[in-house]
Design a protein around this motif. Sequence first.
Motif, PDB file in Angstrom:
ATOM      1  N   ASP A 108       0.831  -1.204   0.000  1.00 55.99           N
ATOM      2  CA  ASP A 108       0.000   0.000   0.000  1.00 55.99           C
ATOM      3  C   ASP A 108       0.865   1.253   0.000  1.00 55.99           C
ATOM      4  OD1 ASP A 108      -2.231  -1.622   0.076  1.00 55.99           O
ATOM      5  OD2 ASP A 108      -2.642  -1.281   2.209  1.00 55.99           O
TER       6      ASP A 108
ATOM      7  N   GLN B 293       3.974   1.562  -1.070  1.00 51.54           N
ATOM      8  CA  GLN B 293       4.639   1.710  -2.363  1.00 51.54           C
ATOM      9  C   GLN B 293       3.670   2.267  -3.403  1.00 51.54           C
ATOM     10  OE1 GLN B 293       6.247  -2.152  -3.216  1.00 51.54           O
ATOM     11  NE2 GLN B 293       8.052  -1.837  -1.947  1.00 51.54           N
ATOM     12  N   GLY B 294       2.437   1.793  -3.363  1.00 43.72           N
ATOM     13  CA  GLY B 294       1.436   2.291  -4.299  1.00 43.72           C
ATOM     14  C   GLY B 294       1.160   3.771  -4.095  1.00 43.72           C
ATOM     15  N   ASP B 295       1.079   4.188  -2.842  1.00 44.72           N
ATOM     16  CA  ASP B 295       0.863   5.606  -2.534  1.00 44.72           C
ATOM     17  C   ASP B 295       2.028   6.457  -3.026  1.00 44.72           C
ATOM     18  OD1 ASP B 295      -1.518   4.913  -1.318  1.00 44.72           O
ATOM     19  OD2 ASP B 295      -0.737   5.080   0.729  1.00 44.72           O
TER      20      ASP B 295
ATOM     21  N   LEU C 241       4.100   5.753  -5.522  1.00 43.25           N
ATOM     22  CA  LEU C 241       4.063   5.811  -6.980  1.00 43.25           C
ATOM     23  C   LEU C 241       3.010   6.802  -7.473  1.00 43.25           C
ATOM     24  CD1 LEU C 241       4.495   2.034  -7.893  1.00 43.25           C
ATOM     25  CD2 LEU C 241       6.150   3.876  -8.225  1.00 43.25           C
ATOM     26  N   LYS C 242       1.848   6.825  -6.831  1.00 39.86           N
ATOM     27  CA  LYS C 242       0.804   7.785  -7.202  1.00 39.86           C
ATOM     28  C   LYS C 242       1.284   9.218  -6.994  1.00 39.86           C
ATOM     29  CE  LYS C 242      -3.081   4.765  -6.133  1.00 39.86           C
ATOM     30  NZ  LYS C 242      -4.173   4.488  -5.179  1.00 39.86           N
ATOM     31  N   ALA C 243       1.936   9.450  -5.879  1.00 41.55           N
ATOM     32  CA  ALA C 243       2.435  10.805  -5.589  1.00 41.55           C
ATOM     33  C   ALA C 243       3.482  11.212  -6.611  1.00 41.55           C
ATOM     34  CB  ALA C 243       3.022  10.858  -4.178  1.00 41.55           C
TER      35      ALA C 243
ATOM     36  N   GLU D 260       3.711  10.186  -9.705  1.00 40.80           N
ATOM     37  CA  GLU D 260       3.056  10.437 -10.982  1.00 40.80           C
ATOM     38  C   GLU D 260       2.440  11.826 -11.020  1.00 40.80           C
ATOM     39  OE1 GLU D 260       0.324   7.235 -11.545  1.00 40.80           O
ATOM     40  OE2 GLU D 260       1.911   5.771 -11.933  1.00 40.80           O
ATOM     41  N   GLN D 261       1.925  12.288  -9.904  1.00 45.29           N
ATOM     42  CA  GLN D 261       1.311  13.608  -9.851  1.00 45.29           C
ATOM     43  C   GLN D 261       2.351  14.716 -10.000  1.00 45.29           C
ATOM     44  OE1 GLN D 261      -0.882  13.671  -6.185  1.00 45.29           O
ATOM     45  NE2 GLN D 261      -2.545  12.400  -6.982  1.00 45.29           N
TER      46      GLN D 261
END
Length: 86
Positions: free
Chosen positions: A73, A75-77, A79-81, A83-84
């Motif tokens: 979770d 790591q996913g957060d 990666l999302k940050a 990308e933004q």
Amino acid sequence: MATDKKRVIVYVDEELKNQIDQIAHRFGSSTSRLCGDVLESAIPALDATSKAMETARTDPQKALEMIRSLGADTQGDLLKAMEQIK
């Protein structure tokens, strides 16, 4: 600034206090706001970790799965940050 938030007093050594002050300054934030934001963002991970530790007493395998899920979770957060930012 008036607030309805509750106060928490934390004792740290001088070196850590200086680092926190420098980081807050770079963000253009107060030390209090920075510490509050850091604690608020850390609570989900700390809560999940403490639950996993509690679970480990009776079901170590389930606790390991909980910790692995937390890592995924996080790591996913991240990666999302990232990308933004792009």
